[in-house]
Design a protein around this motif. Structure first.
Motif, short mmCIF file in Angstrom:
data_model
loop_
_atom_site.label_atom_id
_atom_site.label_comp_id
_atom_site.label_asym_id
_atom_site.label_seq_id
_atom_site.Cartn_x
_atom_site.Cartn_y
_atom_site.Cartn_z
N PHE A 36 -23.29 44.46 21.26
CA PHE A 36 -22.07 45.23 20.98
C PHE A 36 -21.17 44.60 19.92
O PHE A 36 -20.90 43.39 19.96
N THR A 74 -16.38 51.03 26.41
CA THR A 74 -16.42 49.86 27.31
C THR A 74 -17.70 49.87 28.16
O THR A 74 -18.25 48.81 28.47
N VAL A 79 -15.61 41.36 19.81
CA VAL A 79 -14.54 42.19 20.40
C VAL A 79 -13.24 41.40 20.28
O VAL A 79 -13.26 40.18 20.14
N TRP A 88 -20.32 48.49 25.96
CA TRP A 88 -20.09 47.04 25.84
C TRP A 88 -20.66 46.30 27.06
O TRP A 88 -21.35 45.29 26.93
#
Ligand SMILES: [Fe+2]
Ligand SMILES: [Fe+2]
Length: 302
Positions: free
Chosen positions: A282, A272, A301, A275
């Motif tokens: 990402f 995370t 995602v 990201w």
């Protein structure tokens, strides 16, 4: 510089999953591409820790292992090497590229003296691979394993902060080299890299025990490259401190990555964090994920 085309990376085994896939603490990728000579190629990079789960995913994804050109092992940990015999056998006997330390006995030793085997599983050793027709090729040096696709060989470790594993003081890593027990720095850790036509260099890592920054710096050096287009694979950022993560992110910025898909031993927190640091580059990774360089993925995602 020899360029490859149409790079497609399929995650055959990874810690997390999409529906109808099975997960495992292990990693395996299938790389499909057109090599620098114009031939279609398929390379299997690592073979996971759970054979059944890997084979289930291979079946679900309709991957024909008979078309595999070669296997590359990123290093000799059990979570990357548990189905090599199966893959080599299904491929009809192919080359397996690895570092000379990959098949050596290795342990994690607790302070009590108790040892846990963490190396290549018993039935997946060099002899067993050769018994099913595999040809194991060991070298520390970078090697062109298909026209335009290279292993990094042993990765030079130059950053001041990256360590092979976040071990507690109560544990020690041991490898037996030429009959001598030594501290295991996981020197066998290597990655794959290739220059993708129209995009740039792409790097595939196993666990990146040498450190993701060291790995990319090494590829830059041996390939005489400036920018790196993409990185997919393990980063071993699981369990690292906030300072370690901050330093990694800061150092990763220099490569101007357009695609980053960390997985496996990256861990939730670091994934995370990456990201948030690189939202446009990402791509979340999981068993069954397909990344085609140059094409927008289904969803970045979920
Ligand atoms: Fe590992
Ligand atoms: Fe791993």
């Amino acid at each position: 510089m020899r360029l490859i085309k149409d790079l497609k990376i399929t995650t055959l085994a990874e810690n997390s999953v999409r529906p109808r896939m099975l997960g495992q603490w292990g990693l395996s990728f299938l790389l499909d591409f057109v090599d620098a000579s114009g031939d279609d190629r398929k390379i299997i990079f690592d073979t996971g820790i759970n054979k059944q789960a890997l084979l289930h995913n291979i079946k679900q994804l309709k991957v024909d292992l008979r078309k595999t050109d070669c296997v590359v092992l990123s290093h000799g940990h059990s979570d990357h090497t548990a189905a090599t015999v199966e893959v080599v056998k299904a491929a009809g006997g192919v080359k397996v590229h690895a570092h000379p330390h990959t098949f050596l006995p290795r342990f994690l030793e607790e302070k009590t003296g108790k040892r846990r085997r963490i190396g290549v599983p018993k039935r997946e050793r060099l002899e067993e691979i050769e018994k099913v027709g595999g040809k194991v090729l060991l070298t520390r040096a970078p090697k062109e394993i298909a026209p335009g696709v290279w292993t990094t060989g042993q990765i030079e470790r130059v950053t001041h902060f990256e360590q092979a594993l976040p071990l507690s003081k109560k544990e020690r890593l041991i490898i037996i080299v030429d009959g001598n027990e030594i501290n295991d720095q996981i020197l066998d850790d290597q990655a794959l890299w290739m220059n993708v036509d129209g995009f740039g260099p792409f790097v595939i890592t196993g666990c990146a025990h040498a450190g993701p920054v060291n790995t990319l710096l090494h590829v830059q050096r041996i390939g005489n490259l400036k920018q790196i287009h993409g990185l997919a694979g393990g980063t071993h950022l699981v369990g690292r401190s906030d300072e370690y993560l901050t330093q990694t992110i800061k150092e990763l910025e220099q490569f101007e990555l357009k695609l980053i898909s960390p997985c496996h031993c990256t861990g939730f927190k670091a994934t995370t964090t990456i990201w948030q640091a690189f939202p446009d580059a990402f791509i979340l990774n999981y068993s069954g994920r397909v990344i085609e360089v140059g094409k927008e993925p289904d969803k970045r995602v979920f």
